[in-house]
Design an enzyme around this catalytic site. Structure first.
Site, PDB file in Angstrom:
ATOM      1  N   GLU A 191      18.675 -43.900 -49.607  1.00 28.44           N
ATOM      2  CA  GLU A 191      18.187 -43.539 -50.976  1.00 28.44           C
ATOM      3  C   GLU A 191      18.029 -42.017 -51.368  1.00 28.44           C
ATOM      4  O   GLU A 191      18.762 -41.777 -52.544  1.00 28.44           O
ATOM      5  CB  GLU A 191      16.809 -44.144 -51.402  1.00 28.44           C
ATOM      6  CG  GLU A 191      17.118 -45.316 -52.300  1.00 28.44           C
ATOM      7  CD  GLU A 191      15.670 -45.847 -52.761  1.00 28.44           C
ATOM      8  OE1 GLU A 191      15.486 -45.652 -53.969  1.00 28.44           O
ATOM      9  OE2 GLU A 191      15.032 -46.300 -51.995  1.00 28.44           O
ATOM     10  N   HIS A 215       7.786 -50.965 -45.520  1.00 30.71           N
ATOM     11  CA  HIS A 215       8.877 -51.846 -45.655  1.00 30.71           C
ATOM     12  C   HIS A 215       9.716 -52.054 -44.369  1.00 30.71           C
ATOM     13  O   HIS A 215       9.973 -53.244 -43.951  1.00 30.71           O
ATOM     14  CB  HIS A 215       9.975 -51.045 -46.790  1.00 30.71           C
ATOM     15  CG  HIS A 215      10.848 -51.946 -47.280  1.00 30.71           C
ATOM     16  ND1 HIS A 215      12.001 -52.192 -46.310  1.00 30.71           N
ATOM     17  CD2 HIS A 215      10.987 -52.796 -48.317  1.00 30.71           C
ATOM     18  CE1 HIS A 215      12.776 -53.259 -47.235  1.00 30.71           C
ATOM     19  NE2 HIS A 215      12.111 -53.616 -48.270  1.00 30.71           N
ATOM     20  N   GLU A 256      10.407 -55.683 -42.614  1.00 31.54           N
ATOM     21  CA  GLU A 256      11.781 -55.918 -42.364  1.00 31.54           C
ATOM     22  C   GLU A 256      12.254 -55.247 -40.882  1.00 31.54           C
ATOM     23  O   GLU A 256      13.532 -55.741 -40.613  1.00 31.54           O
ATOM     24  CB  GLU A 256      12.738 -55.010 -43.376  1.00 31.54           C
ATOM     25  CG  GLU A 256      12.538 -55.500 -44.888  1.00 31.54           C
ATOM     26  CD  GLU A 256      12.896 -56.831 -45.259  1.00 31.54           C
ATOM     27  OE1 GLU A 256      13.815 -57.335 -44.511  1.00 31.54           O
ATOM     28  OE2 GLU A 256      12.489 -57.450 -46.382  1.00 31.54           O
ATOM     29  N   VAL A 279       4.241 -48.058 -54.122  1.00 25.99           N
ATOM     30  CA  VAL A 279       3.399 -48.926 -55.245  1.00 25.99           C
ATOM     31  C   VAL A 279       3.183 -50.239 -54.242  1.00 25.99           C
ATOM     32  O   VAL A 279       3.458 -50.414 -53.261  1.00 25.99           O
ATOM     33  CB  VAL A 279       4.652 -49.396 -56.007  1.00 25.99           C
ATOM     34  CG1 VAL A 279       5.135 -48.137 -56.834  1.00 25.99           C
ATOM     35  CG2 VAL A 279       5.835 -50.242 -55.365  1.00 25.99           C
ATOM     36  N   HIS A 316       6.336 -56.961 -52.382  1.00 28.27           N
ATOM     37  CA  HIS A 316       5.908 -57.239 -50.808  1.00 28.27           C
ATOM     38  C   HIS A 316       4.694 -56.999 -50.576  1.00 28.27           C
ATOM     39  O   HIS A 316       4.134 -57.885 -49.744  1.00 28.27           O
ATOM     40  CB  HIS A 316       6.583 -55.756 -50.244  1.00 28.27           C
ATOM     41  CG  HIS A 316       8.056 -56.048 -49.620  1.00 28.27           C
ATOM     42  ND1 HIS A 316       8.716 -57.153 -49.439  1.00 28.27           N
ATOM     43  CD2 HIS A 316       9.286 -55.056 -49.934  1.00 28.27           C
ATOM     44  CE1 HIS A 316       9.945 -56.960 -49.318  1.00 28.27           C
ATOM     45  NE2 HIS A 316      10.426 -55.748 -49.553  1.00 28.27           N
TER      46      HIS A 316
END
Length: 351
Positions: free
Chosen positions: A177, A234, A265, A293, A297
């Site tokens: 990203e 994550h 993940e 945030v 999830h």
């Protein structure tokens, strides 16, 4: 014509590139599942990573299709400042986030980071850009609130005649990203006189130390010896997933033996964390997201009541579970760390 400079702090170097112009450029959409950045440090994504990201985007799209059936309250969207106003002036600080459709969390995390930027840099107009078009479309459809994607934010800055543009991402790590953002900004190198891109949250050893200090102080009341404090990140199958193992190692080295880090993940998995906790003599477990945030999830994969959630798994194992739905962006030290990265980006423009 003078070539414009793009300062990329993670490489401690300046990029110079000529772009064909702002009009007609294609929008780069981030393909990640949800709130935290599942990223890779490579500039080109392998076929396996492309497949992984495509699966994640499909899952997120399916969640969006069900938006009309939401039976939970994410807060009042009108309380959040979207920071997509014109009249920017010569200097802009663009805060780029993945985004979240959880309105309260967006205001308390991303919004709080932006407010910290405004307070620290009064000579800059702070604006917002999200990388997830899925989230942007979801919020617009559900709440009638418009948030700029990165292309729209860059075009707005160019159309407003911004001369100095500093971009501070709220990404957790230097991965896909972040690389996508850098590449997209490079296409605008002729639109501004100066452009600098700040570092992600976890870049240097000092960054890890500051975040560890922040999360351990925020959860100190639970560190009583009989409670395991577990943070859920994550995760990604890419190399950048190493940040979670590094965080666990540094927590242990600093003496925080009751703290554990896992991911949704990738590795460490929920099973890995559960096994580590079972090896201790804990009676209680505290769960908190290791994400900017507290979105989908955190609310579902971590704190949900369905089978497969972290909460359900630990309860089934016999532990008393407390869930803290608080994103890292709510912590003032984390906000200030992003401010420090933005300040370093600004200072690089004078070098």
């Amino acid at each position: 014509m003078k070539m414009k400079k793009i300062a990329l702090l993670f490489a401690v170097a300046a990029l110079t590139a000529a772009a064909a112009g702002c009009a007609g450029q294609e929008q780069t959409e981030t393909t990640a599942a949800s709130e935290a950045a599942a990223e890779t440090t490579e500039t080109e994504t392998t076929a396996a990573e492309q497949e992984e990201l495509a699966v994640e985007e499909t899952a997120a799209a399916e969640e969006t299709e069900e938006a009309g059936e939401e039976n939970y309250d994410t807060g009042d969207a009108s309380l959040d400042n979207t920071r997509n106003q014109d009249g920017i002036g010569d200097n802009e600080l663009l805060v780029v986030s993945f985004g979240t459709s959880y309105n309260d969390s967006r205001r308390l995390t991303v919004g709080a980071i932006e407010e910290a930027m405004e307070e620290a840099f009064p000579d800059y107009s702070v604006r917002r850009g999200f990388t997830s078009q899925i989230i942007i479309d979801h919020v617009k459809s559900r709440d009638k609130v418009s948030i700029d994607n990165v292309e729209e934010a860059l075009n707005r800055a160019a159309d407003n005649g911004v001369k100095t543009l500093v971009i501070q991402p709220t990404h957790l790590m230097d991965g896909l990203e972040y690389t996508d953002l850098v590449n997209e900004v490079a296409e605008y190198s002729d639109a501004f006189e100066k452009v600098a891109v700040g570092k992600p949250l976890l870049t240097s050893d000092e960054d890890f130390d500051q975040v560890i200090k922040a999360i351990t102080e925020a959860t100190a009341e639970y560190d009583d010896g009989e409670t395991a404090i577990c943070f859920m990140g994550h995760g990604t199958e890419a190399d950048s997933n190493a940040v979670y193992g590094r965080m666990q190692e540094k927590l242990a080295a600093a003496g925080y033996d009751n703290y554990y880090v896992g991911t949704v993940e990738a590795a460490p998995t929920l099973d890995d964390v559960l096994e580590a906790v079972k090896a201790g003599s804990y009676k209680k477990v505290v769960l908190e997201p290791l994400m900017i945030v507290a979105g989908d999830h955190a609310n579902n994969d971590m704190a949900g009541d369905e089978d497969g959630s972290w909460k359900k798994a630990f309860e089934d194992a016999g532990y008393e579970v407390t869930c803290i739905l608080r994103g890292l962006g709510e912590l003032e030290p984390v906000q200030q760390l992003f401010v420090e990265h933005a300040r370093a980006a600004m200072e690089s423009l004078d070098q």
